[in-house]
Write a protein that holds these residues in place. Structure first.
Motif, short mmCIF file in Angstrom:
data_model
loop_
_atom_site.label_atom_id
_atom_site.label_comp_id
_atom_site.label_asym_id
_atom_site.label_seq_id
_atom_site.Cartn_x
_atom_site.Cartn_y
_atom_site.Cartn_z
N GLU A 1 28.93 40.43 31.49
CA GLU A 1 29.11 39.24 31.14
C GLU A 1 30.70 38.93 31.27
N VAL A 2 30.74 37.69 31.57
CA VAL A 2 32.05 37.13 31.81
C VAL A 2 32.62 36.53 30.50
N THR A 3 33.48 37.12 29.80
CA THR A 3 33.91 36.77 28.54
C THR A 3 34.47 35.36 28.56
N ALA B 1 38.12 30.95 30.51
CA ALA B 1 39.46 29.84 30.08
C ALA B 1 40.42 30.04 31.15
N THR B 2 40.60 31.12 31.65
CA THR B 2 41.67 31.13 32.53
C THR B 2 41.26 30.45 33.87
N LEU C 1 32.99 37.81 40.13
CA LEU C 1 32.07 38.64 39.99
C LEU C 1 30.77 37.97 39.00
N GLY C 2 31.41 37.01 38.02
CA GLY C 2 30.40 36.27 37.42
C GLY C 2 29.56 35.37 38.37
N ARG C 3 30.39 34.59 39.22
CA ARG C 3 29.71 33.53 39.89
C ARG C 3 28.92 34.06 41.18
#
Lengths: 394, 122
Positions: A270-272, A277-278, A189-191
């Motif tokens: 916003e992707v946290t 990190a995962t 979703l973030g990308r």
């Protein structure tokens, strides 16, 4: 109803209601605003610099045909200084891609651009027709999507271009936002709303039609009388995307701004850092050298399943996954049986058709990491693909 | 079909973007439809009020007529709830039908109506 005049020039008769703004505009103003908006998208995102070699991912369909025409128009009008190419992937689907490639060949003449066609057959040794005859129609889109993504990069590499533009439009991106939300795929979703993506050593990919409505693309092709091909892929029912698409079209009918609103929503998430990190460490496939987040890239994994004569790709994927999910120091604790399976996967590759070594056009490849490093760096693995590349080449 | 005595209008109808596949794989058709449609919109297209009852033929009627008389397969890809399926563009004499009242546009003899699907792969 009385004919009304154009909201922009106030002279000519309006022929189109813009879905984005509701404005009623004439034919010439439509061409101008459509092209200018794409130009603004390109310049605001600073997609290109003079001298760039850019491949247009061309399927012969409406979006890529209009994209090729508009890219040529803007490159001439604004002196972008780009060297443009057409890049087509022949999936080997009789009665579908062979016909659409004829359209691309006409586009090559009409737009005077060099054309490169790369086939699944020459790259993987398998056509989609052959794949479907082995695995059936279910899940074949997974193969096609994974294979196309890599084929585009390899075609771009062969053309020595450093940038691929695709015809993905606002409707496609809104659809993908919805699908990623419905699947809970926060990382994608973030990308998926990014106009330009670039991995460590991958070729840039961008979407100059990110804000262009499908309605306007089709109207543009119609009024310009552009030559495009439109038939559904004979193997294609990507049911999930189909539902998302029907839902989006219903929303658009009720409120045309819905499409741009959904893209905006996607951008606003916003992707946290925790989720980032995962996400997996990018590395290279140990067999073909293509970008991969696992020991083998998705294409090599799928190809191996095919070469094993119908072995489900998920079985092979599972073996690789299981091995790579173990922390390195856990490897010694594996059972002999697991090690045996792993050896079988790794060793038997010698007898199978594999994909030629991937070479990027510009950057030097870092030395291949060892299997041990790979085992310790991977955190997850599944054969899943970027949903937007499930749709046809666009 | 309409009775021979009923007034009729002749139209040029075109299909694009893959829709032609539902209409005998022909992009261009010339059709003659009754000049008056049964009222209200959405009623059975085989019932034609004698002697000029009903409403003047509009695009909503044309869509129902095409579905009943010209369409060969997969009607659900063309018509939905009395209009075209969302994602199909309609042009009336090369103008977006959204500027012409959509389904309520009253057809004239010689009009050219274009249906283009946007739903096929890019």
């Amino acid at each position: 109803m009385p004919p009304r005049s154009c909201a922009l020039c106030n002279k000519a008769r309006a022929i189109l209601k813009r879905p984005k703004t509701g404005q009623q505009i004439c034919r010439e103003c439509f061409f101008w605003v459509f092209e200018t908006e794409v130009h603004n998208t390109i310049t605001e995102a600073a997609l290109f610099k003079p001298g760039d070699k850019v491949a247009i991912g061309a399927s012969g369909g409406k979006d890529s045909t209009v994209l090729a025409y508009v890219m040529k128009t803007l490159n001439d009008r604004y002196n972008y200084g780009l060297e443009l190419f057409l890049l087509s992937i022949d999936e080997g689907i009789t009665g579908y891609r062979d016909d659409s490639l004829e359209t691309v060949k006409r586009n090559q003449q009409q737009y005077d651009m060099p054309l490169k066609i790369l086939s699944y057959d020459e790259l993987y040794g398998w056509t989609m027709d052959a794949i479907v005859s082995q695995i059936g129609k279910k899940n074949n889109c997974t193969f096609c999507g994974v294979f196309r993504r890599q084929a585009l990069d390899r075609g771009a590499s062969a053309l020595h271009v450093d940038h691929i533009v695709t015809g993905h439009n606002a409707d496609d991106i809104a659809e993908t936002v919805l699908m990623n939300i419905m699947r809970g795929d926060i990382a994608r979703l973030g990308r998926c709303t990014l106009i330009c993506t670039q991995g460590e050593d991958t070729i840039k990919r961008s979407k100059p039609f990110k804000y262009a409505y499908e309605k306007e693309i089709v109207m543009y092709a119609y009024f310009k009388k552009l030559d495009y091909f439109s038939t559904e892929c004979i193997y294609s029912p990507d049911a999930y995307r189909g539902h998302a698409r029907a839902f989006l079209k219903d929303l658009e009918a009720a409120r045309p701004s819905a499409i741009i609103d959904i893209i905006h929503s996607g951008e606003a998430f916003e992707v946290t850092e925790v989720i980032k990190a995962t996400q997996k460490v990018q590395q290279t496939c140990k067999r073909c050298g293509y970008m991969s987040s696992n020991y083998l890239c998705k294409a090599c994994t799928l190809l191996e399943g095919l070469e094993r004569g119908g072995a489900s790709p998920s079985v092979v994927g599972l073996l690789v996954t299981t091995a790579s999910e173990l922390p390195f120091n856990g490897l010694s604790l594996q059972t002999n049986r697991m090690q045996g399976k792993l050896d079988a996967v790794l060793i038997s590759a010698d007898n199978m058709r594999t994909i030629p070594l991937f070479q990027t056009p510009s950057t030097l490849r870092p030395p291949m990491s060892t299997f041990k490093e790979q085992l310790s760096s991977s955190t997850q693995s599944q054969v899943i693909i970027d949903p937007i590349h499930l749709s046809t080449l666009a | 079909m309409s009775a021979t005595s009923s007034p009729a209008i002749s139209l040029k109808v075109e299909f694009g973007g893959g829709l032609e596949l539902l209409f005998s794989n022909e992009r261009s058709h010339t059709v003659t439809i009754p000049a008056r449609a049964p009222s209200p919109a959405g009623a059975d297209t085989d019932v034609h009020p004698p002697g000029g009852g009903g409403r003047p033929a509009d695009i909503a009627f044309l869509i129902a007529w095409l579905r009943a008389n010209l369409l060969q397969e997969r009607a659900e890809l063309f018509e939905e709830n009395g209009t075209v399926r969302p994602g199909i563009l309609v042009l009336v004499n090369d103008t977006d039908w959204e500027l012409e009242g959509e389904g309520e546009y009253v057809l004239k003899d010689g009009d050219e109506i274009v249906f283009i699907s946007t739903l096929h792969g890019g």
